[in-house]
Scaffold this active site. Structure first.
Site, PDB file in Angstrom:
ATOM      1  N   GLY A 198       0.832  -1.193   0.000  1.00  0.00           N
ATOM      2  CA  GLY A 198       0.000   0.000   0.000  1.00  0.00           C
ATOM      3  C   GLY A 198       0.866   1.242   0.000  1.00  0.00           C
ATOM      4  CE  LYS A 236      -0.533  -3.295   7.688  1.00  0.00           C
ATOM      5  NZ  LYS A 236      -1.858  -2.696   7.928  1.00  0.00           N
ATOM      6  CG  ASP A 291      -8.340   2.767   5.122  1.00  0.00           C
ATOM      7  OD1 ASP A 291      -9.173   3.157   4.280  1.00  0.00           O
ATOM      8  OD2 ASP A 291      -7.180   2.466   4.843  1.00  0.00           O
TER       9      ASP A 291
END
Length: 729
Positions: A29, A49, A147
């Protein structure tokens, strides 16, 4: 500084903080990348992540990221991706801030929508409910997701046959928004799912998550997002100035109540939406009950890349063959021959063009009908989207006419080449002469052989491509016998499994595993899930241990409860054992309702009797007969009780000792004054001394016989008391 995207390939094989091995890139992303990894210390597969390295230099971001990671780890819920660890790997190439999370083996909701387009109502309900349950858990602890989008909804395998839905990225957006990378003039988020207040003021609340979840439900029901535009700011402008349309305007046949729920969740006025995820979830569950929407299994999508097409199952091929597209020169055509070919890389497309409105669904198509969407040549439909940052002041420069039409939300099919036409052969130079009549019989024979070979090849091809597969029929709402017959008629073998259900009556089919419409090899087993009705309180007999009772209650999918205030005395049941259940066995309850376990406190204690004036032997015998353990507590004077007899008990008569069964017995030490009248002074003194008393002689005219005493005979005095005797010569 090198970004995560630039360093991504170099991270493969790296060991973060000498513990977490980076194995493969899963997703990327604008602010982070997610890798498949291994916790080498615990030998556990994890998802790692790694934040973009440009944020690692911002100390305030790192501090807030750590706080948000701790906050996200506090959300203990089965539909939330668990956070295991957080750290910073320091190296000469730059610091890498990372999160270690639960690895979900499957794909995302984006993959499922890309593969299937619009989802049917039962499947949409099956996905939105766990998503809202996860948001409700976050809202309860004061976290706002900010989100919510299909890319953050993970669908994976759980156990041997189960499927789980989990929501990820909790707390990350809050950390970024608080790190100085945004301001009141910047819009942060995924533009297709932003609430109007996030666009205009940057305010993010639980109602903003509800708005995004409403867009998510809209996209599942229609296969597309409500807005698109030439750029992200155009889409943001529409969120602020336009009302989200009802899903039935795109997909005909949706229930009005479902339309109303989606519209209310996506109101521009935040106060008109459900207050939070729990409220929205309650409304979805209420609507499911009103519409009698069956519960279905959720297919696990395979993760897809943007440059790949999805393979088509035999059932989808049959649906495509039965589908007639509308008469439109601009509609995307479907080449049935291409459906059986392997997946091929997508062709690079030119610059996107404005999108025309979607083609209406043909009348009578129903909710689950295939939707034909008009896609101009060269247009790339909206796919996975990342979190973006945009200047809020740019919204003021957008005119209403700049806002584009609704997004398609589906991958565009590649162009289908027209079939080749072979021009008919014409006699001329080089053309073979007609065969002689004698050869015609041979040609006919070879023609028949060719037809036979093609027929056999076609049959074999049909069998391996389609014939050996059977489609699971719809059985929800049928009786057990009817459902078993439907599966048998479809050449499938039913394996019965009974589960309790609050709404479905006993003996009625709930679903199949795999779900209806799935393609299964003929003769293969299909699990038929049948309701056993509401759970009943199990039969737990008196005298059962508490642990066994709790296990039986949980086995009935009910919740055991213990309350000392309702425990009872019992002469028949030993202390600490079960006396009874409340409510009684056989009572129907809802799943998870509480069943109280009443525990025995042992035999009910009897009151201590009044033993005053009784001998010690009599008192001890009576107390022992009542279950008490008597003991000597000493002596004390009582002028009304003869020496050696009971004065009182401790506890006193009538009181019941708590816990300890011992009862103390206090005896009287009083002395009864003997009669010494007529005795001479010396004899009287000896008698009184033997009784523990002292004699005081008062003689009148010389020592002689006793004619009086004080205290008088028969009086009770303390041991050692003085007795005055009067004598006459």
């Amino acid at each position: 500084m090198t970004s995560v995207d630039e360093r991504g390939a170099g991270l493969i094989g790296a060991l973060l903080e000498q513990r977490y091995r980076v194995d493969a890139l899963l997703a990327h992303g604008g602010m982070s990348s997610v890798y498949r990894g291994l916790d080498t210390r615990l030998d556990r597969r994890v998802a790692i992540k790694v934040m973009d390295s440009r944020f690692a230099d911002d100390r305030s971001f790192v501090d807030r990221f750590e706080r948000e990671a701790r906050s996200a780890a506090k959300i203990h819920h089965p539909n939330v991706v668990a956070v295991h660890d957080q750290g910073v790997d320091r190296s000469p190439g730059g610091d890498l801030v990372y999160l270690v999370m639960e690895l979900v083996d499957g794909g995302t909701l984006r993959d499922l929508i890309s593969a299937r387009g619009a989802l049917d109502i039962p499947l949409a309900f099956a996905i939105i409910e766990p998503v809202l349950a996860a948001l409700a858990a976050a809202h309860r602890v004061g976290l706002v997701h900010r989100d919510v989008k299909p890319e953050n909804v993970l669908i994976g395998h759980e156990g041997e046959r189960g499927t789980t839905v989990k929501v990820g990225d909790f707390g990350l957006v809050r950390a970024v928004a608080s790190a100085g990378t945004t301001s009141s003039s910047v819009i942060l988020g995924t533009v297709a799912y932003l609430s109007p207040e996030q666009v205009t003021t940057g305010n993010a609340s639980a109602r903003g998550d509800v708005y995004s979840a409403g867009i998510l439900l809209y996209e599942m029901l229609t296969g597309l997002t409500p807005y698109t535009g030439d750029n992200p700011l155009s889409i943001a402008y529409r969120h602020v100035n336009d009302d989200i349309p009802a899903p039935s305007m795109t997909v005909a046949g949706l229930p009005p109540a479902l339309d109303e729920l989606v519209v209310r969740a996506t109101r521009r006025d935040a106060s008109a939406r459900p207050a939070d995820g729990a409220t929205f979830l309650a409304e979805v569950q209420s609507l499911r009950a009103r519409l009698a929407v069956p519960r279905v299994g959720i297919p696990v999508p395979a993760p897809t890349l943007a440059d790949r097409t999805m393979p088509v199952a035999p059932m989808e091929l049959r649906r495509a063959q039965a589908w007639s597209p509308p008469d439109s020169t601009t509609a995307t055509k479907l080449n049935l021959a291409d459906l059986t070919q392997p997946a091929t890389p997508a062709v690079a497309l030119p610059t996107p063009l404005p999108t025309p409105p979607p083609t209406p669904v043909p009348s009578g198509a129903g909710v689950n009908a295939t939707i034909v969407r008009q896609v101009p040549a060269g247009f790339t439909a909206a796919g996975p989207q990342g979190t973006r940052a945009m200047l809020r002041t740019d919204l003021d420069r957008l005119a209403p006419q700049e806002v584009g039409p609704p997004s398609l939300g589906l991958p565009m099919a590649g162009p289908v080449p027209p079939p080749r036409r072979t021009p008919p052969a014409t006699p001329g130079r080089g053309t073979a002469a007609p065969a002689p009549r004698a050869r015609r019989g041979t040609l006919v024979l070879w023609s028949l052989v060719t037809v036979l070979v093609l027929a056999i090849a076609g049959s074999v091809t049909w069998w391996f491509v389609d014939g050996r597969w059977s489609t699971v029929p719809e059985v929800a709402g049928r009786s057990t016998e009817e459902a078993q017959k439907l599966l048998l008629d479809s050449d499938l073998r039913a394996e019965l499994r009974r589960v309790p259900d609050n709404e479905v009556a006993a003996g009625v089919a709930i679903r199949t595993e795999p779900d209806r419409g799935a393609d299964v090899l003929r003769g293969e087993p299909v699990t038929l899930v049948v309701s056993s009705g509401r759970p009943k309180v199990p039969d737990v007999r008196a005298g059962t241990s508490v642990a066994a009772a709790e296990e039986a209650i949980r086995g009935a999918q009910l919740q055991p409860g213990l309350d000392d205030g309702i425990n009872e005395y019992s002469d028949e049941v030993d202390k600490g054992k079960v006396v009874r259940l409340d409510p009684e066995p056989g009572t129907e309850l809802k799943l998870g309702e509480r069943v109280e376990i009443v525990v025995s406190k042992g035999p009910e204690p009897k009151p201590v009797p009044d033993l005053r004036g009784k001998t010690r032997e009599e008192a001890f015998a009576e107390l022992e007969s009542l279950g008490y353990a008597p003991f000597d507590l000493g002596k004390e004077f009582d002028e009304d009780i003869d020496g050696g007899r009971v004065v009182r008990t401790d506890p006193s008569s009538g009181n019941v000792p708590e816990g300890d069964k011992r009862v103390g017995v206090v005896l009287s030490d009083a002395v009864t004054v003997p009669d010494v009248g007529g005795r001479n002074a010396e004899e009287a003194s000896d008698i009184l001394a033997s009784a523990g008393l002292q004699a005081e002689v008062q003689a009148f005219g010389g020592t002689g016989r006793v004619f009086g005493q004080n205290p008088p005979p028969g009086s009770r005095v303390q041991s050692g008391s003085r007795v005055v005797i009067f004598t006459l010569p």
